[in-house]
Write a protein that holds these residues in place. Structure first.
Motif, PDB file in Angstrom:
ATOM      1  N   ARG A   8      14.778   1.599  -9.501  1.00  0.00           N
ATOM      2  CA  ARG A   8      14.941   0.975  -8.182  1.00  0.00           C
ATOM      3  C   ARG A   8      15.078   2.213  -6.885  1.00  0.00           C
ATOM      4  NH1 ARG A   8      17.903  -3.711  -7.919  1.00  0.00           N
ATOM      5  NH2 ARG A   8      18.824  -3.172  -6.077  1.00  0.00           N
ATOM      6  N   GLU A   9      15.188   3.548  -7.308  1.00  0.00           N
ATOM      7  CA  GLU A   9      15.332   4.228  -6.219  1.00  0.00           C
ATOM      8  C   GLU A   9      13.928   4.509  -5.875  1.00  0.00           C
ATOM      9  OE1 GLU A   9      17.122   4.778  -9.333  1.00  0.00           O
ATOM     10  OE2 GLU A   9      18.771   4.424  -8.315  1.00  0.00           O
ATOM     11  N   GLN A  10      12.917   4.789  -6.790  1.00  0.00           N
ATOM     12  CA  GLN A  10      11.524   4.818  -6.543  1.00  0.00           C
ATOM     13  C   GLN A  10      10.995   3.634  -5.561  1.00  0.00           C
ATOM     14  OE1 GLN A  10      10.272   5.164 -10.317  1.00  0.00           O
ATOM     15  NE2 GLN A  10      10.402   7.659 -10.545  1.00  0.00           N
ATOM     16  N   ALA A  11      11.247   2.097  -6.024  1.00  0.00           N
ATOM     17  CA  ALA A  11      10.826   1.268  -5.608  1.00  0.00           C
ATOM     18  C   ALA A  11      11.395   1.051  -4.232  1.00  0.00           C
ATOM     19  CB  ALA A  11      11.216   0.162  -6.158  1.00  0.00           C
ATOM     20  N   ALA A  12      12.704   1.595  -4.006  1.00  0.00           N
ATOM     21  CA  ALA A  12      13.218   1.388  -2.745  1.00  0.00           C
ATOM     22  C   ALA A  12      12.399   2.033  -1.420  1.00  0.00           C
ATOM     23  CB  ALA A  12      14.709   2.214  -2.598  1.00  0.00           C
ATOM     24  N   GLY A  13      11.415   2.945  -1.980  1.00  0.00           N
ATOM     25  CA  GLY A  13      10.496   3.814  -0.775  1.00  0.00           C
ATOM     26  C   GLY A  13       9.221   2.685  -0.815  1.00  0.00           C
ATOM     27  N   ILE A  14       9.180   1.636  -1.333  1.00  0.00           N
ATOM     28  CA  ILE A  14       8.008   0.967  -1.047  1.00  0.00           C
ATOM     29  C   ILE A  14       7.923   0.553   0.359  1.00  0.00           C
ATOM     30  CG2 ILE A  14       6.882  -1.299  -1.353  1.00  0.00           C
ATOM     31  CD1 ILE A  14       7.996  -1.142  -4.193  1.00  0.00           C
ATOM     32  N   GLU A  15       6.984   0.880   1.150  1.00  0.00           N
ATOM     33  CA  GLU A  15       6.675   0.697   2.827  1.00  0.00           C
ATOM     34  C   GLU A  15       5.174   0.688   2.968  1.00  0.00           C
ATOM     35  OE1 GLU A  15       8.188   2.583   6.713  1.00  0.00           O
ATOM     36  OE2 GLU A  15       8.553   3.791   4.774  1.00  0.00           O
ATOM     37  N   ARG A  16       4.590  -0.330   3.831  1.00  0.00           N
ATOM     38  CA  ARG A  16       3.213  -0.316   4.037  1.00  0.00           C
ATOM     39  C   ARG A  16       3.094   0.842   5.238  1.00  0.00           C
ATOM     40  NH1 ARG A  16       4.008  -5.973   4.717  1.00  0.00           N
ATOM     41  NH2 ARG A  16       2.780  -7.099   3.020  1.00  0.00           N
ATOM     42  N   THR A  17       1.763   1.677   4.588  1.00  0.00           N
ATOM     43  CA  THR A  17       1.255   2.756   5.363  1.00  0.00           C
ATOM     44  C   THR A  17      -0.066   2.395   5.752  1.00  0.00           C
ATOM     45  OG1 THR A  17       0.902   3.839   3.286  1.00  0.00           O
ATOM     46  CG2 THR A  17       2.966   4.227   4.575  1.00  0.00           C
ATOM     47  N   PRO A  18      -0.551   3.207   6.681  1.00  0.00           N
ATOM     48  CA  PRO A  18      -2.291   3.183   6.779  1.00  0.00           C
ATOM     49  C   PRO A  18      -2.855   3.576   5.481  1.00  0.00           C
ATOM     50  CG  PRO A  18      -1.210   4.328   8.508  1.00  0.00           C
ATOM     51  CD  PRO A  18      -0.098   4.277   7.573  1.00  0.00           C
ATOM     52  N   GLU A  19      -2.518   4.336   4.545  1.00  0.00           N
ATOM     53  CA  GLU A  19      -2.888   4.612   3.278  1.00  0.00           C
ATOM     54  C   GLU A  19      -2.835   3.646   2.259  1.00  0.00           C
ATOM     55  OE1 GLU A  19      -0.807   6.719   4.786  1.00  0.00           O
ATOM     56  OE2 GLU A  19      -1.978   8.120   5.409  1.00  0.00           O
ATOM     57  N   THR A  20      -2.132   2.717   2.503  1.00  0.00           N
ATOM     58  CA  THR A  20      -1.849   1.717   1.233  1.00  0.00           C
ATOM     59  C   THR A  20      -2.195   0.197   1.749  1.00  0.00           C
ATOM     60  OG1 THR A  20       0.486   1.447   2.066  1.00  0.00           O
ATOM     61  CG2 THR A  20      -0.112   2.821   0.299  1.00  0.00           C
ATOM     62  N   VAL A  21      -2.589   0.051   3.116  1.00  0.00           N
ATOM     63  CA  VAL A  21      -2.821  -1.359   3.233  1.00  0.00           C
ATOM     64  C   VAL A  21      -4.225  -1.625   3.464  1.00  0.00           C
ATOM     65  CG1 VAL A  21      -2.365  -2.833   5.448  1.00  0.00           C
ATOM     66  CG2 VAL A  21      -0.683  -1.391   4.843  1.00  0.00           C
ATOM     67  N   ALA A  22      -4.701  -2.649   2.703  1.00  0.00           N
ATOM     68  CA  ALA A  22      -6.343  -3.031   2.651  1.00  0.00           C
ATOM     69  C   ALA A  22      -6.389  -3.969   4.193  1.00  0.00           C
ATOM     70  CB  ALA A  22      -6.250  -4.161   1.556  1.00  0.00           C
ATOM     71  N   PRO A  23      -7.591  -3.826   4.740  1.00  0.00           N
ATOM     72  CA  PRO A  23      -8.088  -4.657   5.847  1.00  0.00           C
ATOM     73  C   PRO A  23      -8.003  -6.160   5.632  1.00  0.00           C
ATOM     74  CG  PRO A  23      -9.646  -3.229   5.223  1.00  0.00           C
ATOM     75  CD  PRO A  23      -8.797  -3.143   3.942  1.00  0.00           C
ATOM     76  N   ILE A  24      -7.883  -6.871   6.690  1.00  0.00           N
ATOM     77  CA  ILE A  24      -7.870  -8.216   6.599  1.00  0.00           C
ATOM     78  C   ILE A  24      -9.017  -8.756   6.020  1.00  0.00           C
ATOM     79  CG2 ILE A  24      -8.735  -8.680   9.096  1.00  0.00           C
ATOM     80  CD1 ILE A  24      -5.494 -10.374   8.371  1.00  0.00           C
ATOM     81  N   ILE A  25      -8.906  -9.865   5.336  1.00  0.00           N
ATOM     82  CA  ILE A  25      -9.986 -10.505   4.632  1.00  0.00           C
ATOM     83  C   ILE A  25     -10.510 -11.938   5.542  1.00  0.00           C
ATOM     84  CG2 ILE A  25     -10.960 -11.269   2.496  1.00  0.00           C
ATOM     85  CD1 ILE A  25      -8.914  -9.898   0.901  1.00  0.00           C
ATOM     86  N   TYR A  26     -11.793 -11.977   5.612  1.00  0.00           N
ATOM     87  CA  TYR A  26     -12.262 -13.131   6.275  1.00  0.00           C
ATOM     88  C   TYR A  26     -12.911 -13.976   5.100  1.00  0.00           C
ATOM     89  CZ  TYR A  26     -10.656 -11.067  10.510  1.00  0.00           C
ATOM     90  OH  TYR A  26      -9.929 -10.408  11.385  1.00  0.00           O
ATOM     91  N   PRO A  27     -13.059 -15.278   5.212  1.00  0.00           N
ATOM     92  CA  PRO A  27     -13.819 -15.937   4.191  1.00  0.00           C
ATOM     93  C   PRO A  27     -15.152 -15.672   4.163  1.00  0.00           C
ATOM     94  CG  PRO A  27     -12.350 -17.449   5.402  1.00  0.00           C
ATOM     95  CD  PRO A  27     -12.416 -16.270   6.191  1.00  0.00           C
ATOM     96  N   PRO A  28     -15.827 -15.443   2.902  1.00  0.00           N
ATOM     97  CA  PRO A  28     -17.214 -15.044   2.815  1.00  0.00           C
ATOM     98  C   PRO A  28     -18.055 -16.312   3.164  1.00  0.00           C
ATOM     99  CG  PRO A  28     -16.251 -15.491   0.501  1.00  0.00           C
ATOM    100  CD  PRO A  28     -15.053 -15.786   1.610  1.00  0.00           C
ATOM    101  N   GLU A  29     -19.231 -16.061   3.344  1.00  0.00           N
ATOM    102  CA  GLU A  29     -20.338 -17.138   3.536  1.00  0.00           C
ATOM    103  C   GLU A  29     -20.394 -18.040   2.166  1.00  0.00           C
ATOM    104  OE1 GLU A  29     -23.702 -15.636   5.633  1.00  0.00           O
ATOM    105  OE2 GLU A  29     -22.379 -15.065   7.235  1.00  0.00           O
ATOM    106  N   SER A  30     -20.448 -17.429   1.190  1.00  0.00           N
ATOM    107  CA  SER A  30     -20.865 -18.206   0.147  1.00  0.00           C
ATOM    108  C   SER A  30     -20.279 -17.652  -1.075  1.00  0.00           C
ATOM    109  CB  SER A  30     -22.341 -18.081  -0.201  1.00  0.00           C
ATOM    110  OG  SER A  30     -22.692 -17.145  -0.503  1.00  0.00           O
ATOM    111  N   THR A  31     -19.957 -18.557  -2.201  1.00  0.00           N
ATOM    112  CA  THR A  31     -19.643 -17.635  -3.510  1.00  0.00           C
ATOM    113  C   THR A  31     -20.385 -18.419  -4.624  1.00  0.00           C
ATOM    114  OG1 THR A  31     -17.845 -18.357  -5.104  1.00  0.00           O
ATOM    115  CG2 THR A  31     -17.794 -20.012  -3.116  1.00  0.00           C
TER     116      THR A  31
END
Ligand code: FRU
Length: 431
Positions: A23-46
């Motif tokens: 719990r002590e380790q997980a209590a440090g979870i926080e969004r940072t520039p190193e861990t956040v993926a860019p926003i996703i937009y729908p693709p043109e095709s699948t």
């Protein structure tokens, strides 16, 4: 079976100090520039217009390399008809395969199995290509033949798959034999009847041959039994039911269809209930263990995200320490917290690449429960149901950093060099 290299004694299943995600380790979870993926937009095709695609895995060889089949590569995905409500997909999931020459344009090969697969539906797994044979590991969810939908989970291996290629196509056929491999034992791994809280887990088998010891392993998602009255988590009942574990079995003979359970290599008792789709990437003499987990499976008092979490150790059996101190490796932006899920990391040259599926977008709610209250039309509109952009990750010892992304469904071939990364313009990520 090929002889196993034996540079060292087998490491898994001795009596290593069992690693814990505290719990002590997980209590440090926080969004940072190193861990956040860019926003996703729908693709043109699948590549699969009629089906939703979610958990996906690569066909790999014994050494963990993406299998090359006369220039083709293959992925397997859980799929369900697109006209279903997205939340219903788990009840009817079936495994299909897709193949590609360039790792960008994928062809739908169709369902892998006829209706002979075990379980009422099939959940995630992994796939091994060995000596011309395809082995598919999956989770048999529910009991075949049962009238009601059930949540029993068993690890299954299918053997007998063969591959045929032409210049323009690939097909996986086979007189598959489905072997039930493992059920929880109730000692190291919680059974359905021992479960005290959310639905128990015993799923997502992932084949892995330890490159240092040659030990043949199967990792899987599980829960550690915590009996009523236990003193774990300071005796707090409300925390004890959050009992995730990364399980492991070994195959002493190397036979990919014969396994013996060993104690878990990681536990998250008191911290998190689901350590999903565990898998390992070996890099610079270290073992990077990755799992996906949800915001809602963290124990009370902890705030985590739908994210890829990771741990590192000097041997496959551990002891593991969380990457980036807390374990957080890749998560979604705060304004699209459910945009991707079920991450799968694989090595590519100096980097680690991470594939995932495009989940709920255009939605900034705090919980997926809020999706259930939207109209059916809105639920369908906001569900991606296809692969997301592949994420590029830099790894340095115990630290990782999101570098940016490739396109949806871009899984580069092993010799493909990726564009240089402009360090002054990283990712466009929004923490
Ligand atoms: C992760 C997961 C897997 C499971 C599948 C079922 O997305 O929960 O653990 O195999 O989805 O659809």
């Amino acid at each position: 079976m090929p002889d196993r290299p034996s540079n060292r004694e087998p490491n898994v299943g001795g009596d290593p100090p069992r690693s814990r995600w505290s719990r002590e380790q997980a209590a440090g979870i926080e969004r940072t520039p190193e861990t956040v993926a860019p926003i996703i937009y729908p693709p043109e095709s699948t590549p699969a217009e009629d089906v939703h695609v979610w958990d996906t895995w690569l066909l790999r060889d014994r050494h963990g390399r993406v299998a090359d089949l006369d220039g083709w590569r293959v992925v397997f995905s859980l799929t369900a008809p697109r006209d279903l409500l997205p939340g219903k997909r788990h009840d009817v999931a079936a495994i299909r395969y897709f193949y590609s020459r360039d790792g960008r344009r994928w062809h739908d090969g169709g369902p892998v199995f006829a209706d002979d697969a075990l379980g009422q539906r099939q959940w995630a797994g992994s796939a091994l290509y060995d000596d011309g044979d395809v082995y598919l590991y999956y989770t048999a969810a529910g009991t075949e033949g049962a009238a009601e939908l059930t949540y029993t989970q068993r690890l299954v291996g299918a053997s007998g798959g063969t591959v045929t290629t032409t210049g323009s196509s690939l097909s996986i056929d086979g007189l598959w034999t489905h072997h039930e491999l493992l059920r929880p034992d109730g000692e190291w791994y919680e059974t359905e009847s021992q479960s005290r809280g959310m639905i128990y887990t015993f799923r997502d088998p992932w084949f892995y041959e330890d490159p240092e010891t040659g030990e043949v392993c199967l990792l899987f998602e599980a829960n550690a039994p915590v009996p009523e009255g236990s003193d774990r988590c300071g005796g707090d009942d409300g925390l004890q039911e959050f009992n995730g574990a990364v399980g492991v079995a070994v195959s002493p003979s190397g036979d990919p269809m014969e396994w013996e359970l060993r104690p878990p290599i990681l536990e998250s008792v008191c911290t998190n209930q689901e350590l999903e789709r565990p898998h390992v990437v070996y890099r610079d003499g270290r073992y990077y263990l990755f799992v996906s987990s949800h915001m809602h499976t963290f124990a009370p008092g902890l705030e985590g995200y739908d994210a890829l979490y990771g741990f590192v150790a000097d041997s496959l059996g551990g002891p593991y320490r969380p990457l980036n101190d807390s374990g957080l490796v890749v998560t979604n932006p705060h304004n699209a917290p459910f945009q991707a899920y079920s991450w799968m990391a694989f090595p590519h040259r100096e980097e680690i690449l991470v594939e995932s599926f495009f989940n709920y977008f255009d939605f900034a709610g705090d919980s997926l429960d809020e999706i259930a209250h939207l109209s059916e039309r809105e639920q369908r509109r906001r569900f991606g149901g296809t692969l997301g952009p592949t994420i590029r990750l830099a790894v340095d010892g115990d630290r990782t950093r999101v570098l940016g992304t490739l396109d949806h469904w871009h899984i580069p071939t092993s010799n493909e060099s990726l564009p240089d990364f402009d360090v002054d313009d990283p990712a466009g990520a929004v923490p």
